[in-house]
Design a protein around this motif. Structure first.
Motif, PDB file in Angstrom:
ATOM      1  N   SER A  12       3.554  -2.916  -9.083  1.00 46.83           N
ATOM      2  CA  SER A  12       2.272  -3.381  -9.593  1.00 46.83           C
ATOM      3  C   SER A  12       1.518  -4.261  -8.598  1.00 46.83           C
ATOM      4  CB  SER A  12       2.472  -4.148 -10.896  1.00 46.83           C
ATOM      5  OG  SER A  12       2.920  -3.261 -11.895  1.00 46.83           O
ATOM      6  N   GLU A  13       2.198  -4.704  -7.555  1.00 54.27           N
ATOM      7  CA  GLU A  13       1.539  -5.537  -6.553  1.00 54.27           C
ATOM      8  C   GLU A  13       0.514  -4.733  -5.749  1.00 54.27           C
ATOM      9  OE1 GLU A  13       4.613  -7.415  -4.260  1.00 54.27           O
ATOM     10  OE2 GLU A  13       5.414  -8.464  -6.007  1.00 54.27           O
ATOM     11  N   HIS A  14       0.716  -3.419  -5.653  1.00 56.19           N
ATOM     12  CA  HIS A  14      -0.210  -2.527  -4.941  1.00 56.19           C
ATOM     13  C   HIS A  14      -0.449  -1.287  -5.808  1.00 56.19           C
ATOM     14  CE1 HIS A  14       0.214  -4.937  -1.331  1.00 56.19           C
ATOM     15  NE2 HIS A  14       1.510  -4.948  -1.555  1.00 56.19           N
ATOM     16  N   PRO A  15      -1.099  -1.462  -6.962  1.00 60.25           N
ATOM     17  CA  PRO A  15      -1.189  -0.383  -7.942  1.00 60.25           C
ATOM     18  C   PRO A  15      -1.996   0.833  -7.502  1.00 60.25           C
ATOM     19  CG  PRO A  15      -2.621  -2.182  -8.560  1.00 60.25           C
ATOM     20  CD  PRO A  15      -1.806  -2.655  -7.384  1.00 60.25           C
ATOM     21  N   GLU A  16      -2.882   0.675  -6.541  1.00 58.07           N
ATOM     22  CA  GLU A  16      -3.746   1.788  -6.154  1.00 58.07           C
ATOM     23  C   GLU A  16      -3.092   2.733  -5.144  1.00 58.07           C
ATOM     24  OE1 GLU A  16      -3.872  -1.318  -3.230  1.00 58.07           O
ATOM     25  OE2 GLU A  16      -4.199  -1.454  -5.365  1.00 58.07           O
ATOM     26  N   GLU A  17      -2.016   2.306  -4.507  1.00 60.43           N
ATOM     27  CA  GLU A  17      -1.357   3.153  -3.510  1.00 60.43           C
ATOM     28  C   GLU A  17      -0.583   4.275  -4.202  1.00 60.43           C
ATOM     29  OE1 GLU A  17       0.962   0.854  -0.769  1.00 60.43           O
ATOM     30  OE2 GLU A  17      -0.643  -0.593  -0.478  1.00 60.43           O
ATOM     31  N   LEU A  18      -0.487   5.412  -3.513  1.00 56.32           N
ATOM     32  CA  LEU A  18       0.261   6.541  -4.071  1.00 56.32           C
ATOM     33  C   LEU A  18       1.751   6.234  -4.117  1.00 56.32           C
ATOM     34  CD1 LEU A  18      -1.428   9.701  -2.544  1.00 56.32           C
ATOM     35  CD2 LEU A  18      -1.535   8.876  -4.891  1.00 56.32           C
ATOM     36  N   MET A  19       2.381   6.689  -5.175  1.00 55.68           N
ATOM     37  CA  MET A  19       3.827   6.533  -5.342  1.00 55.68           C
ATOM     38  C   MET A  19       4.517   7.674  -4.634  1.00 55.68           C
ATOM     39  SD  MET A  19       6.089   4.664  -6.564  1.00 55.68           S
ATOM     40  CE  MET A  19       7.852   4.856  -6.612  1.00 55.68           C
ATOM     41  N   SER A  20       5.678   7.367  -4.049  1.00 59.77           N
ATOM     42  CA  SER A  20       6.459   8.414  -3.389  1.00 59.77           C
ATOM     43  C   SER A  20       7.943   8.157  -3.612  1.00 59.77           C
ATOM     44  CB  SER A  20       6.163   8.448  -1.891  1.00 59.77           C
ATOM     45  OG  SER A  20       6.675   7.284  -1.272  1.00 59.77           O
ATOM     46  N   LEU A  21       8.719   9.187  -3.420  1.00 65.88           N
ATOM     47  CA  LEU A  21      10.159   9.064  -3.577  1.00 65.88           C
ATOM     48  C   LEU A  21      10.717   8.071  -2.562  1.00 65.88           C
ATOM     49  CD1 LEU A  21      12.762   9.921  -4.955  1.00 65.88           C
ATOM     50  CD2 LEU A  21      12.874  11.866  -3.400  1.00 65.88           C
ATOM     51  N   GLY A  22      10.159   8.055  -1.360  1.00 66.99           N
ATOM     52  CA  GLY A  22      10.617   7.126  -0.325  1.00 66.99           C
ATOM     53  C   GLY A  22      10.490   5.681  -0.761  1.00 66.99           C
ATOM     54  N   VAL A  23       9.406   5.359  -1.440  1.00 68.90           N
ATOM     55  CA  VAL A  23       9.201   3.997  -1.942  1.00 68.90           C
ATOM     56  C   VAL A  23      10.291   3.660  -2.956  1.00 68.90           C
ATOM     57  CG1 VAL A  23       7.664   2.512  -3.298  1.00 68.90           C
ATOM     58  CG2 VAL A  23       6.717   4.005  -1.542  1.00 68.90           C
ATOM     59  N   LEU A  24      10.546   4.563  -3.886  1.00 68.65           N
ATOM     60  CA  LEU A  24      11.557   4.327  -4.911  1.00 68.65           C
ATOM     61  C   LEU A  24      12.943   4.201  -4.287  1.00 68.65           C
ATOM     62  CD1 LEU A  24      12.178   4.010  -7.911  1.00 68.65           C
ATOM     63  CD2 LEU A  24      12.391   6.488  -8.050  1.00 68.65           C
ATOM     64  N   LEU A  25      13.264   5.065  -3.357  1.00 71.32           N
ATOM     65  CA  LEU A  25      14.571   5.003  -2.698  1.00 71.32           C
ATOM     66  C   LEU A  25      14.734   3.691  -1.933  1.00 71.32           C
ATOM     67  CD1 LEU A  25      14.966   8.662  -1.392  1.00 71.32           C
ATOM     68  CD2 LEU A  25      16.184   7.579  -3.288  1.00 71.32           C
ATOM     69  N   GLY A  26      13.670   3.241  -1.278  1.00 74.87           N
ATOM     70  CA  GLY A  26      13.733   1.981  -0.548  1.00 74.87           C
ATOM     71  C   GLY A  26      14.002   0.795  -1.453  1.00 74.87           C
ATOM     72  N   MET A  27      13.457   0.829  -2.655  1.00 77.68           N
ATOM     73  CA  MET A  27      13.666  -0.261  -3.600  1.00 77.68           C
ATOM     74  C   MET A  27      15.054  -0.221  -4.225  1.00 77.68           C
ATOM     75  SD  MET A  27      10.112  -0.431  -5.614  1.00 77.68           S
ATOM     76  CE  MET A  27       8.668  -1.106  -4.853  1.00 77.68           C
ATOM     77  N   ALA A  28      15.669   0.934  -4.234  1.00 79.95           N
ATOM     78  CA  ALA A  28      16.946   1.105  -4.926  1.00 79.95           C
ATOM     79  C   ALA A  28      18.148   1.071  -3.979  1.00 79.95           C
ATOM     80  CB  ALA A  28      16.941   2.417  -5.695  1.00 79.95           C
ATOM     81  N   VAL A  29      17.933   0.680  -2.738  1.00 83.05           N
ATOM     82  CA  VAL A  29      19.040   0.626  -1.779  1.00 83.05           C
ATOM     83  C   VAL A  29      20.145  -0.258  -2.346  1.00 83.05           C
ATOM     84  CG1 VAL A  29      19.728  -0.221   0.501  1.00 83.05           C
ATOM     85  CG2 VAL A  29      17.622   1.071   0.239  1.00 83.05           C
ATOM     86  N   GLY A  30      21.340   0.296  -2.382  1.00 90.80           N
ATOM     87  CA  GLY A  30      22.486  -0.439  -2.897  1.00 90.80           C
ATOM     88  C   GLY A  30      22.623  -0.426  -4.408  1.00 90.80           C
ATOM     89  N   GLU A  31      21.666   0.175  -5.100  1.00 89.62           N
ATOM     90  CA  GLU A  31      21.713   0.225  -6.565  1.00 89.62           C
ATOM     91  C   GLU A  31      21.378   1.641  -7.047  1.00 89.62           C
ATOM     92  OE1 GLU A  31      20.154  -3.062  -8.759  1.00 89.62           O
ATOM     93  OE2 GLU A  31      19.858  -4.190  -6.914  1.00 89.62           O
ATOM     94  N   PRO A  32      22.320   2.573  -6.857  1.00 84.84           N
ATOM     95  CA  PRO A  32      22.045   3.967  -7.223  1.00 84.84           C
ATOM     96  C   PRO A  32      21.772   4.180  -8.706  1.00 84.84           C
ATOM     97  CG  PRO A  32      24.362   3.664  -6.676  1.00 84.84           C
ATOM     98  CD  PRO A  32      23.661   2.386  -6.338  1.00 84.84           C
ATOM     99  N   SER A  33      22.181   3.253  -9.544  1.00 81.05           N
ATOM    100  CA  SER A  33      21.929   3.428 -10.983  1.00 81.05           C
ATOM    101  C   SER A  33      20.429   3.395 -11.286  1.00 81.05           C
ATOM    102  CB  SER A  33      22.652   2.361 -11.798  1.00 81.05           C
ATOM    103  OG  SER A  33      22.136   1.077 -11.500  1.00 81.05           O
ATOM    104  N   LEU A  34      19.645   2.708 -10.450  1.00 78.18           N
ATOM    105  CA  LEU A  34      18.194   2.696 -10.660  1.00 78.18           C
ATOM    106  C   LEU A  34      17.605   4.085 -10.510  1.00 78.18           C
ATOM    107  CD1 LEU A  34      16.965  -0.557  -8.883  1.00 78.18           C
ATOM    108  CD2 LEU A  34      17.099  -0.094 -11.316  1.00 78.18           C
ATOM    109  N   ILE A  35      18.078   4.831  -9.536  1.00 72.22           N
ATOM    110  CA  ILE A  35      17.579   6.186  -9.309  1.00 72.22           C
ATOM    111  C   ILE A  35      17.923   7.070 -10.503  1.00 72.22           C
ATOM    112  CG2 ILE A  35      17.742   8.244  -7.842  1.00 72.22           C
ATOM    113  CD1 ILE A  35      16.214   5.935  -6.580  1.00 72.22           C
ATOM    114  N   GLN A  36      19.106   6.875 -11.067  1.00 73.54           N
ATOM    115  CA  GLN A  36      19.525   7.677 -12.219  1.00 73.54           C
ATOM    116  C   GLN A  36      18.705   7.352 -13.462  1.00 73.54           C
ATOM    117  OE1 GLN A  36      23.646   6.635 -12.338  1.00 73.54           O
ATOM    118  NE2 GLN A  36      24.225   8.129 -10.790  1.00 73.54           N
TER     119      GLN A  36
END
Length: 63
Positions: A12-36
């Motif tokens: 939500s800090e940058h709501p206008e930017e396009l979402m991508s899988l890379g962004v989500l994967l970067g946020m979930a490093v070390g926490e694979p349950s988030l991806i699931q």
């Protein structure tokens, strides 16, 4: 990140930017349950739109 709400808060800090899988994967490093737990990223969704989807998912609401 500990849960989907925390990820949604960061997105939500940058709501206008396009979402991508890379962004989500970067946020979930070390926490694979988030991806699931995270829903599929809708094509063309912004980070703000995906943050809203994450919050709805966390509350148990499905689109």
């Amino acid at each position: 990140m500990t849960d989907l709400t925390a990820v949604a808060d960061v997105l939500s800090e940058h709501p206008e930017e396009l979402m991508s899988l890379g962004v989500l994967l970067g946020m979930a490093v070390g926490e694979p349950s988030l991806i699931q737990q995270a829903p599929e990223i809708p094509e063309g969704a912004s980070r703000g739109e995906y943050a809203a989807l994450l919050r709805l998912t966390q509350m148990g609401v499905t689109p």
